[in-house]
Structures are given as structure tokens and as C-alpha cells.
Motif scaffolding. Structure first.
Motif, mmCIF file in Angstrom:
data_model
loop_
_atom_site.group_PDB
_atom_site.id
_atom_site.type_symbol
_atom_site.label_atom_id
_atom_site.label_comp_id
_atom_site.label_asym_id
_atom_site.label_seq_id
_atom_site.Cartn_x
_atom_site.Cartn_y
_atom_site.Cartn_z
ATOM 1 N N GLY A 174 0.798 -1.225 0.000
ATOM 2 C CA GLY A 174 0.000 0.000 0.000
ATOM 3 C C GLY A 174 0.825 1.266 0.000
ATOM 4 O O GLY A 174 0.552 2.206 -0.746
ATOM 5 N N LEU A 213 -15.107 -3.880 5.773
ATOM 6 C CA LEU A 213 -13.831 -4.591 5.913
ATOM 7 C C LEU A 213 -13.632 -5.184 7.303
ATOM 8 O O LEU A 213 -12.897 -6.166 7.460
ATOM 9 C CB LEU A 213 -12.665 -3.651 5.582
ATOM 10 C CG LEU A 213 -12.474 -3.288 4.106
ATOM 11 C CD1 LEU A 213 -11.374 -2.257 3.954
ATOM 12 C CD2 LEU A 213 -12.161 -4.527 3.270
ATOM 13 N N THR A 235 -10.134 3.177 -3.074
ATOM 14 C CA THR A 235 -9.202 2.210 -2.473
ATOM 15 C C THR A 235 -7.862 2.883 -2.150
ATOM 16 O O THR A 235 -7.224 2.555 -1.149
ATOM 17 C CB THR A 235 -8.987 1.011 -3.407
ATOM 18 O OG1 THR A 235 -8.672 1.471 -4.729
ATOM 19 C CG2 THR A 235 -10.234 0.154 -3.469
ATOM 20 N N GLN A 278 -5.747 3.566 1.826
ATOM 21 C CA GLN A 278 -4.346 3.573 2.226
ATOM 22 C C GLN A 278 -3.952 4.937 2.786
ATOM 23 O O GLN A 278 -3.227 5.031 3.778
ATOM 24 C CB GLN A 278 -3.451 3.213 1.041
ATOM 25 C CG GLN A 278 -1.968 3.237 1.332
ATOM 26 C CD GLN A 278 -1.561 2.204 2.372
ATOM 27 O OE1 GLN A 278 -2.073 1.089 2.373
ATOM 28 N NE2 GLN A 278 -0.648 2.575 3.259
ATOM 29 N N LYS A 327 -5.054 -3.132 8.845
ATOM 30 C CA LYS A 327 -5.232 -3.792 7.550
ATOM 31 C C LYS A 327 -4.017 -3.508 6.660
ATOM 32 O O LYS A 327 -3.590 -2.358 6.514
ATOM 33 C CB LYS A 327 -6.505 -3.292 6.855
ATOM 34 C CG LYS A 327 -7.803 -3.573 7.616
ATOM 35 C CD LYS A 327 -8.132 -5.041 7.651
ATOM 36 C CE LYS A 327 -9.441 -5.310 8.374
ATOM 37 N NZ LYS A 327 -9.747 -6.760 8.477
ATOM 38 N N LYS A 328 -3.488 -4.562 6.063
ATOM 39 C CA LYS A 328 -2.335 -4.415 5.164
ATOM 40 C C LYS A 328 -2.836 -4.553 3.728
ATOM 41 O O LYS A 328 -3.274 -5.629 3.316
ATOM 42 C CB LYS A 328 -1.277 -5.481 5.471
ATOM 43 C CG LYS A 328 -0.767 -5.434 6.907
ATOM 44 C CD LYS A 328 0.203 -6.558 7.177
ATOM 45 C CE LYS A 328 0.673 -6.548 8.623
ATOM 46 N NZ LYS A 328 -0.427 -6.857 9.577
ATOM 47 N N LEU A 329 -2.762 -3.473 3.000
ATOM 48 C CA LEU A 329 -3.312 -3.438 1.637
ATOM 49 C C LEU A 329 -2.231 -3.811 0.623
ATOM 50 O O LEU A 329 -1.097 -3.324 0.694
ATOM 51 C CB LEU A 329 -3.868 -2.046 1.320
ATOM 52 C CG LEU A 329 -4.888 -1.468 2.313
ATOM 53 C CD1 LEU A 329 -5.402 -0.124 1.812
ATOM 54 C CD2 LEU A 329 -6.049 -2.420 2.524
ATOM 55 N N TRP A 377 -1.798 -4.314 -3.725
ATOM 56 C CA TRP A 377 -2.368 -4.195 -5.068
ATOM 57 C C TRP A 377 -1.757 -5.259 -5.984
ATOM 58 O O TRP A 377 -0.523 -5.429 -5.996
ATOM 59 C CB TRP A 377 -2.101 -2.808 -5.653
ATOM 60 C CG TRP A 377 -3.161 -1.802 -5.316
ATOM 61 C CD1 TRP A 377 -4.196 -1.400 -6.113
ATOM 62 C CD2 TRP A 377 -3.285 -1.058 -4.098
ATOM 63 N NE1 TRP A 377 -4.961 -0.459 -5.462
ATOM 64 C CE2 TRP A 377 -4.427 -0.236 -4.216
ATOM 65 C CE3 TRP A 377 -2.568 -1.013 -2.906
ATOM 66 C CZ2 TRP A 377 -4.853 0.627 -3.215
ATOM 67 C CZ3 TRP A 377 -2.993 -0.163 -1.896
ATOM 68 C CH2 TRP A 377 -4.116 0.643 -2.053
ATOM 69 N N SER A 430 -4.432 -9.053 5.865
ATOM 70 C CA SER A 430 -4.067 -8.592 4.516
ATOM 71 C C SER A 430 -5.313 -8.444 3.649
ATOM 72 O O SER A 430 -6.302 -9.164 3.810
ATOM 73 C CB SER A 430 -3.080 -9.565 3.866
ATOM 74 O OG SER A 430 -3.656 -10.858 3.758
ATOM 75 N N VAL A 431 -5.259 -7.481 2.733
ATOM 76 C CA VAL A 431 -6.361 -7.201 1.806
ATOM 77 C C VAL A 431 -5.784 -7.094 0.400
ATOM 78 O O VAL A 431 -4.908 -6.255 0.142
ATOM 79 C CB VAL A 431 -7.091 -5.887 2.168
ATOM 80 C CG1 VAL A 431 -8.239 -5.644 1.196
ATOM 81 C CG2 VAL A 431 -7.605 -5.917 3.599
ATOM 82 N N ILE A 461 -6.182 -6.100 -3.454
ATOM 83 C CA ILE A 461 -6.978 -5.186 -4.278
ATOM 84 C C ILE A 461 -6.658 -5.441 -5.747
ATOM 85 O O ILE A 461 -5.490 -5.391 -6.153
ATOM 86 C CB ILE A 461 -6.687 -3.715 -3.920
ATOM 87 C CG1 ILE A 461 -7.041 -3.450 -2.445
ATOM 88 C CG2 ILE A 461 -7.482 -2.773 -4.827
ATOM 89 C CD1 ILE A 461 -6.607 -2.094 -1.938
#
Length: 709
Positions: free
Chosen positions: A6, A32, A54, A58, A73-75, A77, A109-110, A112
Motif C-alpha cells: 500500500g 472490511l 481504495t 491507504q 489492515k495491510k493493503l 495491489w 491482509s487485503v 486489491i
């Protein structure tokens, strides 16, 4: 890199600021941190800013006010281009499984995916169609979450990819921003546009860009949704204004205009001196700017040449080094170890000097451009001019005062709707209330039910409102309710239920309102629709909202709804009944046909209006209007159509039919008079003159003659 963290992804957007989307971020954040269905399917039209949301997730992690539930939350991509670049199915599959494994081992973790339709297509084309199922199975384990971004026109293909989508993902429909939120977003981006074009933007230009792109939604080439349409219009307007003003400064144009209008010789001489001085200064400034352009090109060309010389020298030195015995340590070996030869060092020093001169030249160029632009301001008129180019709508019509248009609405409607003066007044007042009144109520902006015989102005009223309220008859969306006679018609309007064919496509009505949420919707001949359809109308007329089959809510609050019905036709067409008696009998039949709760939705039945039969004098007036239209079309080419009032009267008495109403007579003119005119023009293109139409009662037709001027 297949997964971009992120922080690294946000770093690609320096000075990123998300404004006007606080409510959306709050809703997404709450999804979320849920236990179930905590992955997201973010959808919206192109240009609405789905990807910016989105990115905003971040960005807000750096805010001290952000709840720790979201901060943890760890984003990540997904770089789809890098994933599918090899085209090797096995390699791609291994890399994707490695991505899933890493995400499952990373708490909170997320993942995207910014273009889900592209991801699915890439997976399918490389023989990895199972990726979506693998992703969903991993998601189902609750070890990580997923945010899928998809444009609404691609939503059906994504929903079709897996039956588990509704179970695992919460669909979040990103709406177009409105009001202050839209203004804040466009204003922030306008600053970036101003920095790029180096031209200031007045607030009036921003307001006008928002106004025009909101009112005329169907204009081509401006992106799909707000705020992108307004931003694109501002960018185009700045580019055009920049080109125009850099050719000839506005001050010079202003002085030339003053000189042309001045009748005072002393004043003219003074203005002429000012003009000459401005032209001289402007010419010198442009010349200096052009010099900096030329220097930049020459310096960069020289730099490339020197770099090529360095490369060539280094290759020669490497070759010489390789040809020497290993026991002899040459100067070339020293240069290969990190020391430059005198020739290379000299060339590099020249490059450093050129780089310094280029930097100085760039600074001078910026100052000169700022000096050239210091008096330039993008104003609303430039925005109107640019929008006129894009849309094809004349600039003078775009510049019309909306308040003045509302004041003159009744007069404008009366110029098209004849013989229904009381209805025109009623409708005009309703439109003014919908547009100006500060009291916000649930339901659509306006709702009417029109009754009456055919051809008396019901549909014409809808077209006229579209023209005078929204500036274009294309703002009218028509639904022929004879196409919704079956029980399954409801599914056509809002979409088929899950598991049925066509579920992914959504509904015709809901899709239409999503694409065009401002305008007039005409539901013609509603008595032909299946009774179940009216349950939908009850919700629309009451709440002004409707949810489609996939869970997206569409808003009718800016929609004007007009329904027409043929109920009571025999009464309206009965010449032995007065208009009042016909209306009373039609009302009784209406009450027996529809439930009270539906009829009461039309402003307590105040907006159920009966159009009267048209008297003969009104029919004659309509024909005269049709002749006037012909003359407006042909007079610029030197032709005029003449028909006496007595001929029009005789024609109307012979041809007017209550059943067809006023529609039949203009149709006769189109079929009989206009072909004569067109054929004459084709055979005699250089003629100019008068077409005379004389009504022949024996043949019940017009005898046409042409008098050449």
C-alpha cells in the motif's frame, strides 16, 4: 513485482488527497471489519472514482483519527500486467498460488484488484480460468480479504464468473458525487490542472463545468460519470484557451475591439498607442520563449551526441583492454575498474555543464511562461465555448439564464402545447417547485398521470419539458408499457432473480436511471402493463428509490416521471359529452382500474390531469405552426410556403379525425406538401420563390404551384 504494498502504491500518486468521499470510506471501512461477507465488490461507472476510493483507504491510515481496526489492515495491489506478461500458463499459475500463499500468511491482509474484468480475461486467455475460484476459496477461509474493482458495464461478466460472488462479496455501488462533495473534488483536481497549464482557473469556470456536465449528461467525449466529466471539460477548456491566448493575447484583442467601436479620434489614437506597445511587448516575450524552446532542443541534441561519443570511446577502450596480455596492466584496465580515461572524463564534464545550462534555461523558460500567463484566467465563458464544441449545442443556448428559463417556462410550453392552457400552467408551476423549492421530500422530482384522447398533447408535453427544462429532447426516456404485459415484466425492469437467465445484466429501468439519473421518464399507456409492475411504481413514486436484482439502489429524486393512460378514451371521443362530463366518467373508470395507493402517489391526485379535446380553432393553429416550421427550414434557401387561412380551415374541417387527434394533419403535410417542395428543389436547385398551396375541396387535397422570383 506482482504484489505492490500500500505505501509503495500510494507513493506513485504524490500529494494525493481524497475529498468528498468521507461517507463512502466510512461505509467501506465498516464492511472490511465485519466477520462475514467482508470482501468488497466495488462498482461504478467509468470516471466516478472507484480506484481513488481504495487509494484513499491507504491514505487515511496516516491520519491520527483513523480507527486502529482499519490501520492494522495491510493493503496489497495486484499487478495484473506483470502476472500475465509471460504468457506461460504453468508459470502464471505458480506465481498466483505463491501470491495467495503469501496473503494467507500475512495477518489482516487485503488484496486489491483494480480491473477485475481484465484480471478474469487474462486468466482465461492463459488457461487459468480457475483463478477466480481459487481466489474465492482462499477468501472463504477468512485468512485474507479481497477488494475487486469493476466498472458497472463489466459487472455482469464478473458476477457470471462464479456463483459464490454474492455470498462472499458485499456489492458497494459508488455513486456520482453531488453538491458540495462534487465541487470539492473538482476544485482539488482543478489546482493540478492549473499547475499543468500554468493558467489560473476562476471559481465561476469550475461551477460552470459542473453545471454543464451535470445538466447535459449525454455529451460525448467527456468521460462516463462525475467528477470525470467536469474535470475533462476543464482540461479541454484550458488547452483550447491556452492555444488561443498564446497566439494572440486577450489584451490585444480587447484593445483592437475598443478601437473598432470608438468614435472619438483622440481616444482611438490613445488606444492605438497602447495596442502597438502591447503588440511589441507580446512579440518580444514570445520571441524569448521560443528561444528557450530552441536552446532546449539544441542542448538536448548535443547531450545525446556526447553520450553516444562516450559509449563509443568506452567500447573501444574495452576492446583494447581485452586484446592486451593478461600480465600487462594497461590504462584501459584501470578505466574498466572505475576510472575514466581523459577523453571520457572531458566529455562527461561537458555533459555536466550542459545539464547545468539546461536547468538554468528551464528556470528562465518557466519565468517567461508565468509572465506570459500572469493576466490569463479561465472563466465560465471559455468553459461554455469548449462545451459547445464538444456537444454541438450552440454556445448562446448554453449561456441561457436558468432562472430566466424557469420564469419563461409557461410561455415556452404554450408555444408548443395548444388548447391545454390550464394544464400547462399546472405543470410549469410543478417544475418550478421541483427546481427551486428548498423543502426536500421523498419521491421523484415530479410525477404526473396524463389522461385524454390521442393526439391532444400528452407526449408533446413530455418532449417540450425535456426541451425547455433540460435543454434537449434527448433528456426524455420513453418506456412503452405494452412491452411489459407479462408477469415476468418486473424482471425486465429491475433484473432477473439470482439463478435465472439474465441475472447478471440487471434491469432495463434501473440500468437506465443509473446511466441517466437526471431527466424525464415517460411511461406510455400504463394500462397495458401487468399489475405486478405497479408494485414497482408504488415504490418509485413514494420513496424515489428502487433496488435492482443485484442489490444496487438507484435514485429517482432528480427524475421527472410522466405516465400516460388511454383509460376513458370512449368518453373523451364522444361528441355528445362535454369535456367535464368525459373527465368525470374517465375518473370513475380510473378509480375502478387502479388501487387508491397508486393514484394517491400523484401528489394526492392533484397531478392526475385530463387533456381536453381540441377545438377546431386549435387544430388550425397547429397546422399554421407546421407551415411556419416549413418556412423556417426553407427560407434560408430562398423558398417560402404560402397557405391562406381559409384553405387551412377547409383542410382541417375535412381531414380532422377525433380518433387520430392532431397527429394526422401534420402527417398529411409531410406526405403530400413536402414531397412537392423537395422534388421541385431537386429539379431546380437554383430557383427561388414561393410555393402556393390551394385547398381543393372536390379532391380533398392541396393543389401546389410555384411562383419564381
Amino acid at each position: 513485482m506482482l504484489l505492490v504494498r500500500g505505501r509503495e502504491y500510494l507513493a506513485q500518486y504524490p500529494n494525493f488527497t481524497l475529498v468528498g468521499r468521507e461517507h463512502d470510506l466510512e461505509r467501506i471501512s465498516s464492511i472490511l471489519i465485519r466477520k462475514s461477507s467482508n470482501s468488497l465488490l466495488l462498482t461504478g461507472p467509468a470516471g466516478v472514482g472507484v480506484s481513488m476510493l481504495t487509494l484513499g483507504l491507504q491514505a487515511i491510515k496516516n491520519s491520527p483519527d483513523t480507527p486502529f481496526d482499519l490501520i492494522v489492515k495491510k493493503l496489497f495491489w495486484l499487478n495484473c500486467d506483470a502476472l500475465f506478461s509471460s504468457g506461460d500458463s504453468a508459470k502464471i499459475n505458480n506465481e498466483f498460488q505463491s501470491i495467495l500463499k503469501k496473503l494467507m500468511q500475512t495477518p489482516e491482509s487485503v488484496l486489491i484488484i483494480t480491473d477485475t474484468a481484465n484480471f478474469l480475461e487474462g486468466a482465461h486467455n492463459t488457461g487459468n480460468a480457475h483463478f477466480i475460484n481459487a481466489l474465492n476459496n482462499a477468501d472463504k477461509s477468512n485468512n485474507f480479504q479481497v477488494i475487486l474493482e469493476v466498472r458497472d458495464d463489466k459487472l455482469s461478466s464478473v458476477l457470471k464468473a462464479s456463483t459464490k460472488m454474492p455470498e462472499l462479496y458485499t456489492l458497494y455501488d459508488v455513486k456520482e458525487p453531488v453538491g458540495d462533495d462534487l465541487k470539492n473534488i473538482v476544485s482539488v483536481v482543478a489546482k493540478d490542472l492549473s499547475d499543468h497549464h500554468k493558467i489560473q482557473i476562476n471559481e465561476g469556470a469550475i461551477d460552470e463545468a459542473i453545471h454543464l456536465t451535470s445538466k447535459y449528461r449525454d455529451s460525448l467525449g467527456l468521460g462516463g460519470a462525475q467528477p470525470q466529466r467536469a474535470i475533462s471539460l476543464l482540461d479541454r477548456a484550458l488547452a483550447s484557451y491556452r492555444q488561443l491566448t498564446h497566439k494572440q493575447h486577450p489584451k490585444i484583442v480587447e484593445l483592437m475591439d475598443k478601437i473598432a467601436k470608438s468614435n472619438n479620434e483622440t481616444e482611438r489614437q490613445d488606444l492605438q498607442q497602447q495596442l502597438e506597445q502591447w503588440q511589441k511587448d507580446w512579440h518580444e516575450l514570445k520571441s524569448e520563449i521560443n528561444k528557450t524552446y530552441q536552446y532546449q532542443r539544441d542542448a538536448e541534441t548535443l547531450r545525446f551526441q556526447l553520450q553516444d561519443e562516450i559509449t563509443q570511446l568506452q567500447e573501444e577502450e574495452d576492446n583494447n583492454n581485452n586484446s592486451q596480455p593478461t600480465t600487462v596492466k594497461t590504462f584501459a584496465q584501470f578505466t574498466a575498474g572505475g576510472f575514466d580515461s581523459p577523453s571520457v572524463a572531458k566529455l562527461k564534464e561537458k555533459i555536466r555543464q550542459i545539464d547545468a545550462e539546461i536547468a538554468q534555461n528551464n528556470e528562465r523558460h518557466k519565468k517567461l511562461v508565468m509572465l506570459a500567463n500572469k493576466d490569463l484566467r479561465l472563466d465560465r465563458q471559455e468553459v461554455i465555448t469548449e462545451f459547445s464544441k464538444v456537444s454541438g449545442i450552440p454556445a448562446n443556448r448554453l449561456d441561457e439564464n436558468e432562472v430566466e428559463n424557469l420564469i419563461n417556462l409557461e410561455t415556452n410550453l404554450l408555444s408548443r402545447i395548444f388548447g391545454q392552457d390550464s394544464i400547462v400552467k399546472h405543470v410549469a408551476n410543478s417544475v418550478k417547485v421541483a427546481k427551486v423549492d428548498a423543502l426536500h421530500e421523498s419521491g421523484p422530482a415530479m410525477s404526473y398521470l396524463f389522461l385524454g384522447p390521442s393526439g391532444v398533447g400528452k407526449t408533446e408535453m413530455a418532449k417540450a419539458l425535456a426541451q425547455y427544462v433540460y435543454g434537449d429532447e434527448k433528456s426524455l426516456v420513453r418506456f412503452d408499457m405494452s412491452e411489459y404485459m407479462e408477469k415476468h415484466a418486473v424482471a425486465k425492469l429491475i433484473g432477473a432473480p439470482p439463478g435465472y437467465e439474465g441475472f447478471e445484466a440487471g434491469g432495463i429501468l434501473t440500468n437506465s436511471v443509473r446511466a441517466k439519473p437526471v431527466g424525464i421518464y415517460l411511461f406510455d399507456e400504463i394500462e397495458k402493463a401487468h399489475p405486478d409492475v405497479f408494485n414497482i411504481f408504488l415504490q418509485i413514486l413514494s420513496d424515489g428509490r428502487l433496488t435492482d436484482n443485484v442489490g444496487r439502489t438507484v435514485d429517482f429524486s432528480d427524475i421527472m416521471i410522466i405516465m400516460t393512460s388511454n383509460i376513458g378514451q370512449p368518453y373523451y371521443l364522444d361528441p355528445n359529452l362535454s369535456n367535464e362530463a368525459a373527465c368525470e366518467l374517465a375518473t370513475n373508470e380510473l378509480n375502478n382500474t387502479y388501487r387508491s395507493e397508486l393514484l394517491n402517489r400523484f401528489n394526492g391526485r392533484e397531478n392526475i390531469l385530463h387533456f381536453k379535446r381540441l377545438p377546431m380553432e386549435v387544430i388550425e393553429q397547429i397546422i399554421r405552426r407546421e407551415i411556419d416550421k416549413l418556412n423556417q427550414a426553407y427560407q434560408p434557401r430562398g423558398f417560402t410556403v404560402e397557405i391562406s387561412d381559409s384553405c387551412i380551415s377547409a383542410f382541417c374541417h375535412d381531414h380532422y379525425d377525433l380518433i387520430r387527434g392532431a397527429r394526422g394533419l401534420p402527417g398529411y403535410i409531410k406526405t403530400n406538401i413536402r414531397p412537392f417542395i423537395v422534388n421541385h428543389i431537386l429539379q431546380n436547385p437554383n430557383d427561388k420563390g414561393v410555393f402556393q398551396a390551394v385547398y381543393n375541396q372536390q379532391t380533398r387535397s392541396f393543389d401546389m404551384t410555384f411562383c419564381k422570383i
